[in-house]
Scaffold this motif. Structure first.
Motif, PDB file in Angstrom:
ATOM      1  N   ILE A 170     -12.428   7.968   8.834  1.00  0.00           N
ATOM      2  CA  ILE A 170     -12.545   7.742   7.397  1.00  0.00           C
ATOM      3  C   ILE A 170     -12.446   6.258   7.069  1.00  0.00           C
ATOM      4  CG2 ILE A 170     -11.436   8.151   5.157  1.00  0.00           C
ATOM      5  CD1 ILE A 170     -10.549  10.881   6.237  1.00  0.00           C
ATOM      6  N   SER A 171     -11.606   5.545   7.825  1.00  0.00           N
ATOM      7  CA  SER A 171     -11.385   4.123   7.551  1.00  0.00           C
ATOM      8  C   SER A 171     -12.549   3.248   8.001  1.00  0.00           C
ATOM      9  CB  SER A 171     -10.107   3.652   8.253  1.00  0.00           C
ATOM     10  OG  SER A 171     -10.316   3.515   9.659  1.00  0.00           O
ATOM     11  N   GLY A 172     -13.472   3.828   8.754  1.00  0.00           N
ATOM     12  CA  GLY A 172     -14.609   3.061   9.251  1.00  0.00           C
ATOM     13  C   GLY A 172     -14.433   2.520  10.655  1.00  0.00           C
ATOM     14  N   ALA A 173     -13.329   2.875  11.314  1.00  0.00           N
ATOM     15  CA  ALA A 173     -13.115   2.423  12.690  1.00  0.00           C
ATOM     16  C   ALA A 173     -14.154   3.047  13.606  1.00  0.00           C
ATOM     17  CB  ALA A 173     -11.704   2.790  13.150  1.00  0.00           C
ATOM     18  N   THR A 174     -14.660   2.263  14.527  1.00  0.00           N
ATOM     19  CA  THR A 174     -15.653   2.779  15.473  1.00  0.00           C
ATOM     20  C   THR A 174     -15.001   3.317  16.746  1.00  0.00           C
ATOM     21  OG1 THR A 174     -15.954   0.547  16.391  1.00  0.00           O
ATOM     22  CG2 THR A 174     -17.448   1.239  14.624  1.00  0.00           C
ATOM     23  N   ASP A 175     -13.725   3.023  16.960  1.00  0.00           N
ATOM     24  CA  ASP A 175     -12.997   3.545  18.111  1.00  0.00           C
ATOM     25  C   ASP A 175     -12.554   4.971  17.817  1.00  0.00           C
ATOM     26  OD1 ASP A 175     -12.910   1.063  19.700  1.00  0.00           O
ATOM     27  OD2 ASP A 175     -11.616   0.337  18.089  1.00  0.00           O
ATOM     28  N   LEU A 176     -12.776   5.867  18.769  1.00  0.00           N
ATOM     29  CA  LEU A 176     -12.370   7.254  18.588  1.00  0.00           C
ATOM     30  C   LEU A 176     -10.859   7.400  18.612  1.00  0.00           C
ATOM     31  CD1 LEU A 176     -13.107  10.275  18.368  1.00  0.00           C
ATOM     32  CD2 LEU A 176     -13.208  10.324  20.878  1.00  0.00           C
ATOM     33  N   VAL A 194       0.843  -1.195   0.000  1.00  0.00           N
ATOM     34  CA  VAL A 194       0.000   0.000   0.000  1.00  0.00           C
ATOM     35  C   VAL A 194       0.881   1.249   0.000  1.00  0.00           C
ATOM     36  CG1 VAL A 194      -1.712   1.326   1.307  1.00  0.00           C
ATOM     37  CG2 VAL A 194      -1.861  -1.176   1.225  1.00  0.00           C
ATOM     38  N   GLU A 195       0.574   2.187  -0.869  1.00  0.00           N
ATOM     39  CA  GLU A 195       1.291   3.454  -0.913  1.00  0.00           C
ATOM     40  C   GLU A 195       0.573   4.453  -0.012  1.00  0.00           C
ATOM     41  OE1 GLU A 195       4.120   4.204  -2.403  1.00  0.00           O
ATOM     42  OE2 GLU A 195       4.379   2.184  -3.241  1.00  0.00           O
ATOM     43  N   PHE A 196       1.108   4.641   1.177  1.00  0.00           N
ATOM     44  CA  PHE A 196       0.503   5.587   2.099  1.00  0.00           C
ATOM     45  C   PHE A 196       0.901   7.011   1.701  1.00  0.00           C
ATOM     46  CE2 PHE A 196       1.281   1.779   4.855  1.00  0.00           C
ATOM     47  CZ  PHE A 196      -0.050   1.435   5.061  1.00  0.00           C
ATOM     48  N   PRO A 197      -0.056   7.900   1.464  1.00  0.00           N
ATOM     49  CA  PRO A 197       0.307   9.274   1.101  1.00  0.00           C
ATOM     50  C   PRO A 197       0.899  10.007   2.295  1.00  0.00           C
ATOM     51  CG  PRO A 197      -2.047   9.134   1.492  1.00  0.00           C
ATOM     52  CD  PRO A 197      -1.526   7.721   1.583  1.00  0.00           C
ATOM     53  N   GLN A 198       1.912  10.798   2.077  1.00  0.00           N
ATOM     54  CA  GLN A 198       2.506  11.555   3.169  1.00  0.00           C
ATOM     55  C   GLN A 198       1.793  12.893   3.341  1.00  0.00           C
ATOM     56  OE1 GLN A 198       6.797  11.544   2.265  1.00  0.00           O
ATOM     57  NE2 GLN A 198       7.072  10.214   4.030  1.00  0.00           N
ATOM     58  N   GLY A 199       1.493  13.220   4.591  1.00  0.00           N
ATOM     59  CA  GLY A 199       0.916  14.519   4.890  1.00  0.00           C
ATOM     60  C   GLY A 199      -0.545  14.668   4.553  1.00  0.00           C
ATOM     61  N   LYS A 200      -1.270  13.549   4.401  1.00  0.00           N
ATOM     62  CA  LYS A 200      -2.681  13.610   4.033  1.00  0.00           C
ATOM     63  C   LYS A 200      -3.481  12.569   4.811  1.00  0.00           C
ATOM     64  CE  LYS A 200      -1.771  14.989  -0.784  1.00  0.00           C
ATOM     65  NZ  LYS A 200      -1.958  14.617  -2.209  1.00  0.00           N
ATOM     66  N   HIS A 201      -4.761  12.867   5.020  1.00  0.00           N
ATOM     67  CA  HIS A 201      -5.651  11.863   5.585  1.00  0.00           C
ATOM     68  C   HIS A 201      -5.836  10.734   4.576  1.00  0.00           C
ATOM     69  CE1 HIS A 201      -7.007  15.374   8.084  1.00  0.00           C
ATOM     70  NE2 HIS A 201      -6.841  14.446   9.007  1.00  0.00           N
ATOM     71  N   SER A 202      -5.915   9.529   5.081  1.00  0.00           N
ATOM     72  CA  SER A 202      -6.035   8.364   4.201  1.00  0.00           C
ATOM     73  C   SER A 202      -6.773   7.256   4.939  1.00  0.00           C
ATOM     74  CB  SER A 202      -4.641   7.880   3.779  1.00  0.00           C
ATOM     75  OG  SER A 202      -4.671   6.559   3.291  1.00  0.00           O
ATOM     76  N   SER A 203      -7.731   6.651   4.259  1.00  0.00           N
ATOM     77  CA  SER A 203      -8.441   5.528   4.865  1.00  0.00           C
ATOM     78  C   SER A 203      -7.494   4.351   5.071  1.00  0.00           C
ATOM     79  CB  SER A 203      -9.632   5.110   4.003  1.00  0.00           C
ATOM     80  OG  SER A 203      -9.208   4.714   2.705  1.00  0.00           O
ATOM     81  N   ASP A 204      -6.543   4.163   4.143  1.00  0.00           N
ATOM     82  CA  ASP A 204      -5.569   3.081   4.296  1.00  0.00           C
ATOM     83  C   ASP A 204      -4.695   3.305   5.526  1.00  0.00           C
ATOM     84  OD1 ASP A 204      -6.322   1.570   2.061  1.00  0.00           O
ATOM     85  OD2 ASP A 204      -5.038   2.715   0.710  1.00  0.00           O
ATOM     86  N   SER A 205      -4.245   4.541   5.707  1.00  0.00           N
ATOM     87  CA  SER A 205      -3.412   4.848   6.867  1.00  0.00           C
ATOM     88  C   SER A 205      -4.199   4.679   8.156  1.00  0.00           C
ATOM     89  CB  SER A 205      -2.879   6.281   6.771  1.00  0.00           C
ATOM     90  OG  SER A 205      -2.041   6.425   5.642  1.00  0.00           O
ATOM     91  N   GLY A 206      -5.458   5.116   8.141  1.00  0.00           N
ATOM     92  CA  GLY A 206      -6.294   4.963   9.319  1.00  0.00           C
ATOM     93  C   GLY A 206      -6.544   3.506   9.653  1.00  0.00           C
ATOM     94  N   ARG A 207      -6.840   2.713   8.632  1.00  0.00           N
ATOM     95  CA  ARG A 207      -7.117   1.291   8.847  1.00  0.00           C
ATOM     96  C   ARG A 207      -5.878   0.572   9.369  1.00  0.00           C
ATOM     97  NH1 ARG A 207      -8.320   0.457   4.132  1.00  0.00           N
ATOM     98  NH2 ARG A 207     -10.498   1.167   4.331  1.00  0.00           N
ATOM     99  N   ALA A 208      -4.727   0.864   8.772  1.00  0.00           N
ATOM    100  CA  ALA A 208      -3.488   0.202   9.171  1.00  0.00           C
ATOM    101  C   ALA A 208      -3.098   0.579  10.599  1.00  0.00           C
ATOM    102  CB  ALA A 208      -2.370   0.573   8.198  1.00  0.00           C
ATOM    103  N   SER A 209      -3.106   1.873  10.909  1.00  0.00           N
ATOM    104  CA  SER A 209      -2.675   2.302  12.243  1.00  0.00           C
ATOM    105  C   SER A 209      -3.604   1.771  13.324  1.00  0.00           C
ATOM    106  CB  SER A 209      -2.583   3.834  12.308  1.00  0.00           C
ATOM    107  OG  SER A 209      -3.815   4.452  12.012  1.00  0.00           O
ATOM    108  N   HIS A 210      -4.896   1.651  13.014  1.00  0.00           N
ATOM    109  CA  HIS A 210      -5.838   1.081  13.973  1.00  0.00           C
ATOM    110  C   HIS A 210      -5.525  -0.391  14.222  1.00  0.00           C
ATOM    111  CE1 HIS A 210      -9.658  -0.743  15.339  1.00  0.00           C
ATOM    112  NE2 HIS A 210      -9.866   0.431  15.924  1.00  0.00           N
ATOM    113  N   GLU A 211      -5.245  -1.131  13.161  1.00  0.00           N
ATOM    114  CA  GLU A 211      -4.939  -2.559  13.308  1.00  0.00           C
ATOM    115  C   GLU A 211      -3.651  -2.762  14.092  1.00  0.00           C
ATOM    116  OE1 GLU A 211      -4.459  -6.628  10.589  1.00  0.00           O
ATOM    117  OE2 GLU A 211      -5.224  -4.771   9.681  1.00  0.00           O
TER     118      GLU A 211
END
Length: 335
Positions: free
Chosen positions: A133-139, A87-104
């Motif tokens: 954005i990633s759909g995580a329910t945890d704040l 996955v190419e995580f964009p630098q300096g931007k909100h991303s659903s991929d980044s959110g999903r990965a960091s949550h996991e």
């Protein structure tokens, strides 16, 4: 666990932010790189990118499980969790991929703590908007820990040098925070503070409880929360052998704690604790959670998208968070 060196997981945080940079810089810092066995929970490619951007000449290797973490600090060990290596995580931007990965990565690390595979976890910053954005329910982190542990309350304590502020509440509006100052809530916070400090190596923690109102209400001239709620909670704690005192006026108790009179100050709301901590030592401040059955420390800053990938981030807070986790894991008290 009875390891000579504690085994710690360092979550990479949001890979679109400064997390990878501060983690790599901290692992190369001589203050911490031989204090524990540490591995990164994230992706190998994100770590390699951070190594290249920072110019830190340290090899990177993947491990399949925490137990494979070498004792040597000469390499950065990465436990790649989730299917994110391509996955190419964009630098300096909100991303659903980044959110999903960091949550996991946070959830996986917490589960490893609960399973006894590691001695604690240290977290780089996540972005709550990206989680949403990633759909995580945890704040945020605390909601993950509360859900996984079924803990009634997860508390935040900020630490900067000798000053430690344990928060009765954090993200509540001021009216909500004031209403939360009840005898039961204050007593529970003091009791849990005492339990954790003893677990961390303090024989008889000296706990100062801050007042809510100016001048600790001046004997009822400025409110009655101290007399009706805070003082009875302190007396209840003292009846159980807990060394709690107060309520202390908030305009003097923090200087007293810095002078060594107290081990920790229980504060009544977010800014009452955050302001003295950040004035006392903004760069060095870190957070630690109480109310959960494992060690979790964290940097006390955000993802800083504006400087991500620019080799401008300071790793001071991450270094201090690692030092704190090591001190807690080895029962040496809070360093």
């Amino acid at each position: 666990m009875n390891r000579v060196k504690p085994l710690l997981a360092l979550t990479l945080g949001d890979p679109s932010g400064i997390g990878p940079e501060v983690v790599v810089k901290a692992l190369a810092d001589p203050q911490v790189n031989d204090s524990a066995r540490m591995f990164v929970v994230g992706t190998e490619q994100s770590v390699r990118q951070a190594v290249a951007e920072t110019g830190i000449g340290i090899p990177v290797e993947c491990i399949a499980e925490p137990a494979e973490t070498p004792d040597s600090a000469e390499v950065v060990s990465v436990l790649s969790v989730g299917d994110y290596e391509d996955v190419e995580f964009p630098q300096g931007k909100h991303s659903s991929d980044s959110g999903r990965a960091s949550h996991e990565w946070v959830e996986t690390s917490a589960k490893m703590c609960l399973a006894g595979e590691i001695d604690g976890m240290v977290t780089a910053p996540v972005n709550k908007e990206s989680w949403q954005i990633s759909g995580a329910t945890d704040l945020g982190h605390q909601e993950v820990f509360k859900r996984l542990t079924d803990s009634a309350t997860v508390y935040t304590m900020l630490v900067s040098g000798i000053l430690r502020c344990m928060h009765l509440s954090t993200h509540k509006s001021l009216p909500e925070a004031c209403a939360f100052v009840t005898t039961q809530n204050v007593y529970t916070a003091v009791r849990i503070t005492d339990e954790h400090f003893k677990r961390w190596g303090f024989r008889n923690p000296r706990i100062a409880v801050a007042a809510l109102n100016p001048h600790a209400s001046d004997n009822g001239l400025i409110g009655d929360t101290e007399a009706k709620e805070i003082y009875p909670a302190i007396e209840l704690a003292r009846s159980e052998g807990i060394d709690a005192t107060g309520p202390h006026p908030a305009d003097s108790v923090f200087n007293q704690a810095i002078d060594g009179m107290y081990d920790v100050v229980v504060v009544m709301y977010h800014d009452q604790g955050h302001i003295p901590i950040k004035v006392h030592g903004f760069e060095e401040s870190v957070s630690v959670n109480l109310g959960i059955p494992f060690i979790r420390t964290s940097v006390d800053h955000g993802t800083a998208f504006d400087i991500a990938g620019k080799n401008m981030a300071q790793s001071t807070s991450m270094v201090e968070a690692i030092k704190l986790a090591v001190a807690l894991a080895t029962r040496r008290g809070i360093a």
